[in-house]
Design an enzyme around this catalytic site. Structure first.
Site, short mmCIF file in Angstrom:
data_model
loop_
_atom_site.label_atom_id
_atom_site.label_comp_id
_atom_site.label_asym_id
_atom_site.label_seq_id
_atom_site.Cartn_x
_atom_site.Cartn_y
_atom_site.Cartn_z
N LYS A 1 -7.35 -1.37 9.18
CA LYS A 1 -6.28 -0.08 9.50
C LYS A 1 -6.42 -0.64 11.16
O LYS A 1 -8.14 -0.38 11.54
CB LYS A 1 -7.21 0.55 9.13
CG LYS A 1 -6.33 0.62 7.87
CD LYS A 1 -6.91 2.44 6.74
CE LYS A 1 -6.23 2.85 5.60
NZ LYS A 1 -4.55 3.48 5.57
N ARG B 1 -1.82 1.79 -4.76
CA ARG B 1 -1.56 1.37 -6.70
C ARG B 1 -1.21 0.33 -7.06
O ARG B 1 -1.53 0.05 -8.25
CB ARG B 1 -0.13 1.31 -5.78
CG ARG B 1 0.35 0.39 -4.63
CD ARG B 1 1.33 0.60 -3.86
NE ARG B 1 1.23 1.29 -2.97
CZ ARG B 1 2.23 1.85 -2.16
NH1 ARG B 1 3.17 1.29 -2.24
NH2 ARG B 1 1.72 2.19 -1.16
N1 BES Z 1 -5.44 5.59 1.10
C1 BES Z 1 -4.04 5.07 2.40
C2 BES Z 1 -3.60 6.34 2.24
C3 BES Z 1 -4.11 7.69 3.17
C4 BES Z 1 -3.70 7.65 4.69
C5 BES Z 1 -4.38 8.96 2.87
C6 BES Z 1 -3.88 8.82 5.83
C7 BES Z 1 -4.83 9.45 3.70
C8 BES Z 1 -4.60 9.80 4.83
C9 BES Z 1 -3.36 4.15 1.62
O1 BES Z 1 -4.49 3.13 0.95
C10 BES Z 1 -2.84 3.41 2.85
O2 BES Z 1 -3.41 3.03 3.47
N2 BES Z 1 -1.53 3.38 2.21
C11 BES Z 1 -0.35 2.61 3.18
C12 BES Z 1 0.16 2.47 2.17
C13 BES Z 1 1.30 0.98 3.19
C14 BES Z 1 0.44 -0.38 4.06
C15 BES Z 1 2.36 0.84 2.77
C16 BES Z 1 0.06 4.00 3.98
O3 BES Z 1 0.03 4.56 3.68
O4 BES Z 1 -0.30 3.54 5.88
ZN ZN Z 2 -4.84 2.09 2.32
#
Ligand code: BES
Ligand code: ZN
Ligand code: ZN
Length: 510
Positions: free
Chosen positions: A285, A359
């Site tokens: 990230k 997931r």
């Molecule tokens: N933990 C994150 C989701 C999240 C983002 C929770 C911001 C709370 C605040 C999750 O694991 C994630 O990174 N999801 C990605 C999925 C994408 C790569 C398909 C997302 O939401 O960007």
């Molecule tokens: Zn994530």
């Protein structure tokens, strides 16, 4: 810390430092109307004018204090606004929750050592019977008292505020109200416990330390505890759990807690995402998006907190909690984009993005729950998608289910508890979004389908076969909710009130 007690002694006979009055817009008291008249007569004949002068009109969440003396001691009158009290969607009850939240914040701020307020007297108010209202008030007051200040030296060293809040009840069946008080406290304490886990950063809360905390809860409240790490996960073939776990030096833990009511009772399974830190992994990230990723274990924390409340409240339904706890990190051992993994249920997935890790661990956890516990219902709770924040913001947890009954029940419980959910369609049209050329499914939705929250829901749906199933995305509600008096800053404990109350009602009046 706040303590809450019931009192039958008439309102003004209670020798306390604070007197709390809930008023609707236009300064109309909702409880203790006669006591309010006494206040006007004996202390402030022109009370309404005084309040108006100070621009207090009883708007939602407004709180205003007037000081006086009684028996030569300083006393405080705390007026809290309830707003207009719209009947629709249980807003009136939510307004009451926010009002008690504002009241508790004032008691804390003024270091009032004891205070009293009256329960509304009439039959059904705020859409509920009085003892249910009482339960909500108690849970909310306890939540409003929570702060994550353990590491702020100047606050921590200050003597902690401790105050008693008396609730004045009249002509009631005391045992029913005492029971409501007890239940409200248990749920409030469990919610705050969940928040205290979620607020801890990843250097202080690791998969192993959270597993140990869960064990302590299990030992104390009589739950069965089981946990295993990498080796056992390998034996079981949990490729989703292992793919995320492999990148970190902190070994993951797969924790199972069990509450047993009766042998022949149905089982509800609660599954919670427990990523103690989500760096994104190899699909790292950007820094700004990594902030707050300590909260990525909020689903697991909610499930563990709920289990504590369930163990104390002893419903007639068996409950199993499954929480995969891992840290999502990039390293030479981490899973990579394009990897293909095989889950416990034999399905395969292509990893298109290692940041869609929740997931992967949940897939194995859902399969595990179904395979070994044969539950009638499975509910998972997870900070799963950033997209959820765009869809619903901070005030509603997204619920995705194909089961109308469970959906309606969770939505209704959400309105009563304030732990609110709103549906997103788990429609078949979204299903093809997670097709893969090389495996059964892909771990991200195709970009032309958009709706990242729903496509994530579809990924999970692949791992529940027979049970009734609902997926809760708490990415928006788990932390950083603005403007709600009783939630404060940081973790909110989203899911605890909802899941606990759902389980308590599950086997009743079916
Ligand atoms: N933990 C994150 C989701 C999240 C983002 C929770 C911001 C709370 C605040 C999750 O694991 C994630 O990174 N999801 C990605 C999925 C994408 C790569 C398909 C997302 O939401 O960007
Ligand atoms: Zn994530
Ligand atoms: Zn995550």
């Amino acid at each position: 810390m706040i303590d809450i007690k019931l009192t039958k002694k008439s309102f003004w006979k209670n020798d306390v430092e604070g007197y709390v009055f809930f008023v609707k817009e236009g300064i109309v008291p909702v409880a203790g109307k006669k006591d309010f008249e006494i206040l006007e007569k004996e202390y402030y004949p022109n009370l309404k004018e005084i309040l108006k002068k100070h621009k207090f009109t009883g708007k939602k969440c407004e709180a205003f204090v007037l000081t006086s003396t009684k028996n030569e001691k300083l006393i405080q009158f705390i007026f809290v606004g309830l707003g207009k009290l719209d009947k629709a969607w249980n807003y009136e009850l939510e307004n009451l929750r926010r009002a008690i939240g504002s009241a508790v914040l004032k008691l804390k701020q003024l270091e009032i050592k004891d205070a009293i307020f009256s329960m509304p007297e009439e039959g059904k108010v705020f859409g509920l019977i009085p003892d249910k209202v009482l339960k909500q008030l108690v849970t909310t007051a306890i939540m409003a008292d929570y702060e994550f200040i353990k590491f702020k030296s100047e606050k921590k060293d200050k003597k902690e505020w401790s105050g008693i809040l008396y609730i004045h009840v009249e002509d009631c069946d005391e045992s029913i109200f005492e029971q409501a008080l007890k239940e409200g406290k248990i749920i409030g304490d469990a919610t705050n416990l969940t928040r205290s886990f979620a607020d801890l950063p990843a250097n202080l809360l690791t998969p192993k330390s959270l597993a140990l905390d869960a064990k302590k809860i299990a030992d104390k409240y009589g739950l069965t505890y089981k946990a295993f790490g990498r080796k056992e996960a390998e034996k079981l073939g949990m490729g989703g759990f292992l793919a995320v776990d492999s990148g970190s030096d902190e070994e993951g833990q797969f924790v199972v807690l069990e509450y047993k009511a009766k042998k022949d009772a149905p089982t509800v399974a609660l599954v919670g995402k427990g990523v103690t830190f989500d760096s994104g992994g190899i699909s790292l990230k950007p820094s700004a998006y990594m902030e707050g990723m300590k909260f990525d274990m909020s689903g697991a924390a909610a499930v563990i907190g709920s289990m504590k409340a369930i163990a104390q409240l002893k419903p007639d339904v068996n409950v199993v909690a499954v929480t995969p706890l891992v840290e999502n990190m990039p390293s030479g051992k981490a899973c990579k984009q394009d990897d293909i993994i095989t889950f416990l249920n034999g399905k395969t997935a292509e990893i298109k993005n290692t940041d869609a890790e929740g997931r992967l661990i949940l897939a194995d956890a859902l399969s595990y729950a179904e395979k070994f516990y044969n539950p009638q219902v499975i509910i998972d709770v997870a900070t799963l998608t950033g997209a959820c924040l765009y869809a619903l913001g901070h005030f509603f947890t997204a619920i995705m289910t194909k089961n109308e009954d469970i959906g309606a029940k969770l939505q209704a419980v959400g309105l009563v508890t304030g732990d609110r959910v709103w549906p997103l369609p788990l429609d078949d049209d979204f299903r093809d979004a997670i097709k893969s050329e090389v495996a059964d499914i892909a771990n991200t939705g195709a970009s032309n389908y958009k709706a990242g929250t729903i496509t994530a829901g579809w990924f999970l749906k692949n791992f529940v076969d027979k049970p009734k199933y609902a997926h809760l995305d708490i990415a928006g509600t788990a932390d950083g909710v603005p403007g709600i008096s009783y939630l404060g800053k940081g973790a909110t404990g989203a899911g605890v009130r909802l899941l606990t109350e759902f389980v308590l009602n599950y086997n009743k009046n079916k």
